[in-house]
Design a protein around this motif. Structure first.
Motif: not given
Lengths: 156, 182
Positions: B168-169, B107, B175-176, B171-173, B165-166, B179
């Motif tokens: 999902g995003l 991107l 998970q990040l 959840r990514i945040r 989508m938000l 980690v």
């Protein structure tokens, strides 16, 4: 496909009530014009009732239909909006993220990457688009999408 | 034999950044400035390329490690100058190496716009907000050489799609952060 199902239901109805199918089909076709037009023009249930009475339906039956209309029109409207043209509609999004351990240029890396797979409807086909984002890009993307949400909500 | 320290600096940068295939022409261009013959220039450019890449690959950060790479009887001042130049450039070179590693299309830019749909063939009057998102995506740099191909993809999202989508995003945040905190 839905048309076939509807025709099958119609012919069942015809046999059950001992009416012949041909004239029934014509009648149903004409009847359907009323709700279709009503949907297109966002008519209220009183307006639909008035239309039916003007077309010759009895008061009682028109009221019944108007009641049904009140109950079902939100769903019907949503379906009509859903049928409205969309350009490259986003259907699905999958992601994975991981860590780059090493590469041919750098022995030890340890950087995080995020990969998105977007499923897009182009015309009648689905296309997959793969994109990789760095972490800062991801946070910026998330921030922008939250702004879009606020904007969409203020217009609803 | 180089005219100045800056010339050496520049030569080091060019040697690091150029891919092995481009070293020949680079050597020819460097010849006049160094007052050296073509074979010597080629050897020099090649050696500098290998040295700088090796340092970046191994992730060396201390002067002693770099100094130890030079042969015994190497000219002292030149050795120190080269080490100094390499240390100056190390983190920029690391970033350059990371930016050019193989990857999926990347991107490079993103724009959005909110439109209100007012009418369509299925409903004559409505006021439905919708989002248009344009993503500029660059194909893998390694595959395109010096002319990266950037394509623009415009995607339409309804409010429901955006909400999903938000989610999902988000959840990514989460998970990040999980980690990152480990």
């Amino acid at each position: 496909q839905q048309v076939e199902r509807f025709l099958a239901q119609l012919s069942d109805f015809a046999t059950m009530n001992k009416i012949s199918l041909g004239p029934l089909k014509n009648i149903v076709k004409s009847i359907l014009l009323v709700p279709n037009g009503a949907l297109k023009r966002n008519l209220s249930s009183e307006q639909v009732k008035a239309d039916f009475i003007a077309l010759g339906l009895s008061e009682e039956k028109a009221s019944y239909f108007a009641e049904q209309w009140k109950v079902n029109s939100p769903t019907l409207t949503r379906l009509a909006v859903g049928q409205t043209l969309m350009i490259n509609q986003l259907i699905d999004m999958e992601w994975k993220f991981g860590v780059t351990a090493g590469s041919s240029e750098l022995e030890k890396v340890g950087s995080i990457f995020l990969q998105l797979k977007l499923v897009i409807k182009k015309g009648s086909q689905l296309e997959n688009v793969y994109v990789e984002l760095t972490l800062p890009q991801f946070y910026s993307f998330l921030h922008e999408m939250e702004r879009v949400k606020t904007s969409l909500e203020s217009f609803s | 034999q180089a005219p100045s320290k800056d010339a050496v600096r520049q030569l080091c940068q060019e040697c690091f950044s150029s891919p092995p295939a481009a070293l020949g022409p680079l050597a020819q261009r460097a010849c006049p400035g160094l007052a050296a013959g073509p074979e010597e220039a080629e050897q020099l450019v090649s050696a500098l390329h290998n040295l700088t890449r090796h340092v970046v690959y191994c992730g060396l950060t201390r002067a002693e490690d770099i100094l130890s790479l030079f042969p015994e009887n190497f000219h002292q001042n030149l050795k120190n100058l080269l080490t100094k130049i390499i240390l100056e450039n190390i983190s920029a070179w690391r970033n350059e190496a990371q930016a050019s590693q193989i990857s999926l299309p990347r991107l490079v830019d993103m724009d959005w716009r909110v439109d209100i749909k007012t009418s369509s063939d299925s409903i004559i009057r409505m006021a439905v907000p919708t989002c248009l998102l344009q993503l500029k995506i660059q194909e893998d740099a390694a595959l395109c050489g010096n002319n990266p191909v950037v394509s623009a993809l415009t995607v339409e999202l309804s409010k429901e799609t955006l909400d999903t989508m938000l989610e999902g995003l988000g959840r990514i945040r989460d998970q990040l952060s999980a980690v990152a905190n480990k």
